[in-house]
Motif scaffolding. Sequence first.
Motif, PDB file in Angstrom:
ATOM      1  N   THR A 207      -2.988  -0.514  11.594  1.00 23.62           N
ATOM      2  CA  THR A 207      -2.494  -0.619  10.223  1.00 23.62           C
ATOM      3  C   THR A 207      -1.123  -1.282  10.262  1.00 23.62           C
ATOM      4  OG1 THR A 207      -3.700   1.352   9.512  1.00 23.62           O
ATOM      5  CG2 THR A 207      -1.854   0.652   8.137  1.00 23.62           C
ATOM      6  N   VAL A 208      -1.040  -2.497   9.693  1.00 22.16           N
ATOM      7  CA  VAL A 208       0.194  -3.271   9.735  1.00 22.16           C
ATOM      8  C   VAL A 208       1.062  -2.983   8.514  1.00 22.16           C
ATOM      9  CG1 VAL A 208       1.135  -5.623   9.839  1.00 22.16           C
ATOM     10  CG2 VAL A 208      -0.951  -5.062  11.077  1.00 22.16           C
ATOM     11  N   LEU A 209       0.429  -2.763   7.376  1.00 22.67           N
ATOM     12  CA  LEU A 209       1.127  -2.337   6.159  1.00 22.67           C
ATOM     13  C   LEU A 209       0.458  -1.070   5.647  1.00 22.67           C
ATOM     14  CD1 LEU A 209       1.568  -5.741   4.262  1.00 22.67           C
ATOM     15  CD2 LEU A 209       3.269  -4.545   5.657  1.00 22.67           C
ATOM     16  N   ASP A 210       1.247  -0.064   5.352  1.00 16.93           N
ATOM     17  CA  ASP A 210       0.725   1.243   4.971  1.00 16.93           C
ATOM     18  C   ASP A 210       1.302   1.663   3.619  1.00 16.93           C
ATOM     19  OD1 ASP A 210      -0.314   3.775   4.834  1.00 16.93           O
ATOM     20  OD2 ASP A 210       0.698   4.555   6.613  1.00 16.93           O
ATOM     21  N   ASP A 211       0.537   1.426   2.547  1.00 17.70           N
ATOM     22  CA  ASP A 211       0.921   1.850   1.199  1.00 17.70           C
ATOM     23  C   ASP A 211       2.303   1.320   0.826  1.00 17.70           C
ATOM     24  OD1 ASP A 211       0.520   3.110  -1.245  1.00 17.70           O
ATOM     25  OD2 ASP A 211       1.420   4.993  -0.563  1.00 17.70           O
TER      26      ASP A 211
ATOM     27  N   GLY B   5      -1.065 -14.838  -1.137  1.00 23.28           N
ATOM     28  CA  GLY B   5      -2.505 -14.983  -1.157  1.00 23.28           C
ATOM     29  C   GLY B   5      -3.092 -15.548   0.115  1.00 23.28           C
ATOM     30  N   VAL B   6      -2.280 -15.716   1.149  1.00 25.30           N
ATOM     31  CA  VAL B   6      -2.782 -16.212   2.434  1.00 25.30           C
ATOM     32  C   VAL B   6      -3.643 -15.132   3.102  1.00 25.30           C
ATOM     33  CG1 VAL B   6      -2.118 -17.051   4.724  1.00 25.30           C
ATOM     34  CG2 VAL B   6      -0.803 -17.727   2.706  1.00 25.30           C
ATOM     35  N   LEU B   7      -3.244 -13.881   2.937  1.00 28.12           N
ATOM     36  CA  LEU B   7      -4.016 -12.733   3.397  1.00 28.12           C
ATOM     37  C   LEU B   7      -4.368 -11.867   2.193  1.00 28.12           C
ATOM     38  CD1 LEU B   7      -1.933 -11.599   6.522  1.00 28.12           C
ATOM     39  CD2 LEU B   7      -4.140 -12.767   6.560  1.00 28.12           C
ATOM     40  N   ALA B   8      -5.478 -11.172   2.281  1.00 33.24           N
ATOM     41  CA  ALA B   8      -5.865 -10.233   1.227  1.00 33.24           C
ATOM     42  C   ALA B   8      -5.555  -8.810   1.685  1.00 33.24           C
ATOM     43  CB  ALA B   8      -7.352 -10.370   0.913  1.00 33.24           C
ATOM     44  N   PRO B   9      -5.066  -7.966   0.797  1.00 30.38           N
ATOM     45  CA  PRO B   9      -4.821  -6.572   1.185  1.00 30.38           C
ATOM     46  C   PRO B   9      -6.133  -5.785   1.239  1.00 30.38           C
ATOM     47  CG  PRO B   9      -4.320  -6.875  -1.143  1.00 30.38           C
ATOM     48  CD  PRO B   9      -4.677  -8.236  -0.602  1.00 30.38           C
ATOM     49  N   HIS B  10      -6.159  -4.750   2.044  1.00 30.15           N
ATOM     50  CA  HIS B  10      -7.311  -3.848   2.049  1.00 30.15           C
ATOM     51  C   HIS B  10      -7.185  -2.817   0.939  1.00 30.15           C
ATOM     52  CE1 HIS B  10      -7.737  -5.312   6.343  1.00 30.15           C
ATOM     53  NE2 HIS B  10      -8.921  -5.544   5.804  1.00 30.15           N
ATOM     54  N   ALA B  11      -5.992  -2.637   0.435  1.00 35.72           N
ATOM     55  CA  ALA B  11      -5.773  -1.771  -0.727  1.00 35.72           C
ATOM     56  C   ALA B  11      -4.497  -2.234  -1.407  1.00 35.72           C
ATOM     57  CB  ALA B  11      -5.647  -0.308  -0.302  1.00 35.72           C
ATOM     58  N   GLY B  12      -4.357  -1.921  -2.698  1.00 39.35           N
ATOM     59  CA  GLY B  12      -3.164  -2.276  -3.437  1.00 39.35           C
ATOM     60  C   GLY B  12      -3.267  -3.641  -4.096  1.00 39.35           C
ATOM     61  N   ARG B  13      -2.201  -4.039  -4.764  1.00 36.92           N
ATOM     62  CA  ARG B  13      -2.213  -5.313  -5.477  1.00 36.92           C
ATOM     63  C   ARG B  13      -0.800  -5.863  -5.616  1.00 36.92           C
ATOM     64  NH1 ARG B  13      -2.865  -4.497 -11.959  1.00 36.92           N
ATOM     65  NH2 ARG B  13      -1.152  -3.024 -12.279  1.00 36.92           N
ATOM     66  N   VAL B  14      -0.734  -7.142  -5.971  1.00 38.59           N
ATOM     67  CA  VAL B  14       0.533  -7.826  -6.242  1.00 38.59           C
ATOM     68  C   VAL B  14       0.440  -8.385  -7.658  1.00 38.59           C
ATOM     69  CG1 VAL B  14       2.144  -9.624  -5.526  1.00 38.59           C
ATOM     70  CG2 VAL B  14       0.765  -8.429  -3.807  1.00 38.59           C
ATOM     71  N   THR B  15       1.465  -8.123  -8.483  1.00 39.94           N
ATOM     72  CA  THR B  15       1.470  -8.618  -9.853  1.00 39.94           C
ATOM     73  C   THR B  15       2.783  -9.335 -10.151  1.00 39.94           C
ATOM     74  OG1 THR B  15       2.380  -6.541 -10.737  1.00 39.94           O
ATOM     75  CG2 THR B  15      -0.021  -6.748 -10.657  1.00 39.94           C
ATOM     76  N   LEU B  16       2.732 -10.216 -11.146  1.00 42.32           N
ATOM     77  CA  LEU B  16       3.930 -10.893 -11.632  1.00 42.32           C
ATOM     78  C   LEU B  16       4.014 -10.659 -13.130  1.00 42.32           C
ATOM     79  CD1 LEU B  16       6.332 -12.732 -10.978  1.00 42.32           C
ATOM     80  CD2 LEU B  16       4.856 -14.702 -11.477  1.00 42.32           C
TER      81      LEU B  16
ATOM     82  N   GLY C 213       1.311  -0.334  -3.569  1.00 46.26           N
ATOM     83  CA  GLY C 213       0.378   0.360  -2.688  1.00 46.26           C
ATOM     84  C   GLY C 213      -0.398  -0.528  -1.747  1.00 46.26           C
ATOM     85  N   VAL C 214       0.244  -1.574  -1.231  1.00 44.22           N
ATOM     86  CA  VAL C 214      -0.467  -2.548  -0.398  1.00 44.22           C
ATOM     87  C   VAL C 214      -0.661  -2.008   1.023  1.00 44.22           C
ATOM     88  CG1 VAL C 214      -0.239  -4.780   0.743  1.00 44.22           C
ATOM     89  CG2 VAL C 214       0.170  -4.591  -1.715  1.00 44.22           C
ATOM     90  N   THR C 215      -1.900  -2.049   1.458  1.00 41.30           N
ATOM     91  CA  THR C 215      -2.259  -1.672   2.823  1.00 41.30           C
ATOM     92  C   THR C 215      -3.019  -2.829   3.460  1.00 41.30           C
ATOM     93  OG1 THR C 215      -2.373   0.695   2.338  1.00 41.30           O
ATOM     94  CG2 THR C 215      -3.616  -0.082   4.252  1.00 41.30           C
ATOM     95  N   ARG C 216      -2.707  -3.099   4.715  1.00 43.81           N
ATOM     96  CA  ARG C 216      -3.398  -4.163   5.440  1.00 43.81           C
ATOM     97  C   ARG C 216      -3.581  -3.739   6.884  1.00 43.81           C
ATOM     98  NH1 ARG C 216      -6.456  -9.097   5.330  1.00 43.81           N
ATOM     99  NH2 ARG C 216      -6.672  -9.424   7.575  1.00 43.81           N
ATOM    100  N   ARG C 217      -4.799  -3.931   7.372  1.00 46.74           N
ATOM    101  CA  ARG C 217      -5.126  -3.587   8.751  1.00 46.74           C
ATOM    102  C   ARG C 217      -5.614  -4.818   9.504  1.00 46.74           C
ATOM    103  NH1 ARG C 217      -7.115   0.361   5.523  1.00 46.74           N
ATOM    104  NH2 ARG C 217      -9.134  -0.705   5.389  1.00 46.74           N
ATOM    105  N   PHE C 218      -5.352  -4.853  10.797  1.00 41.48           N
ATOM    106  CA  PHE C 218      -5.953  -5.823  11.703  1.00 41.48           C
ATOM    107  C   PHE C 218      -6.705  -5.014  12.756  1.00 41.48           C
ATOM    108  CE2 PHE C 218      -2.291  -8.282  10.081  1.00 41.48           C
ATOM    109  CZ  PHE C 218      -2.985  -9.383   9.592  1.00 41.48           C
TER     110      PHE C 218
END
Length: 294
Positions: free
Chosen positions: A15-19, A49-60, A6-11
């Motif tokens: 919105t560059v990444l949407d869910d 980790g260079v950019l932080a998402p505005h929503a969502g997460r990354v897991t390993l 669910g990663v979202t990122r805006r500039f």
Amino acid sequence: MLRIEGVTRRFGDRTVLDDVSFDVGGGRMTGFVGGNGAGKTTAMRIILGVLAPHAGRVTLDGDPLDTARRAQFGYMPEERGLYPKMRVREQIAYLGRLHGMPKSAAEKSADGLLDRLGLAERRNDKLEDLSLGNQQRAQIAAALVHEPEVLVLDEPFSGLDPMAVEVVLGVLQDAARRGAPVLFSSHQLDIVERLCDDLVVIGDGRILASGSREQLRARYGGSRYELQSAGDVGWLRAEPGVGVVEFDGGYALLEIADRATAQRVLRRAVDDAPVDRFGPVLPTLTEIFREVVR
């Protein structure tokens, strides 16, 4: 497994990444494809980790990523990031030491990679004295020197000749065989076709398709069938529900609307003459990409 959820990122207002959600399986090569500006590099930077998402997460493997875990990642940016005035072997080994390797282990790993990548004779040259293709090989060695837990590569085949592509393919496949999730982007869809186990297609910041090669080919297989018979299959032109795309004696490429019609065609063909081949025509990844992004 590397998981993007669910990663979202805006500039600004854009919105560059949407869910965005997809998985990169351990020991699997995942091709990440999309047009320019689709969001591939932004997604990779969030993974790292260079950019932080505005929503969502990354897991390993189910755990959130922290700085220490990401230090075990290998990353190759699209823009070459090595020091042009530094000697190749010295630089690769230095980067290994920055990842916590003892000096002797870093040098041994650097030597092994440079040998496999065809740079052994240039190991003491300055990076700026190498061709662009050889600089790309050195960049790949830099991403792999510390035997990373996860490998993220942005356009790793850019500028490589066909022989160099084969060498790099082998090195990346070895990394996957060790169990690392490998995510790579490329505009060279023929290479993606050969290399990837899984494919993720992104467009306008959204995931348009994802899955294994086999799953995607089955999903987007459409309605084309091939028939190769020992007899003349001209009778197909009059067969209800069948469109003849290509025809040459005993060979035909057909458009068949449904499974029942396909079975009827096969029974007729078998009754008429020995059948060497009959089955659906699976699309290439290039064809799938074109279909989902149009």
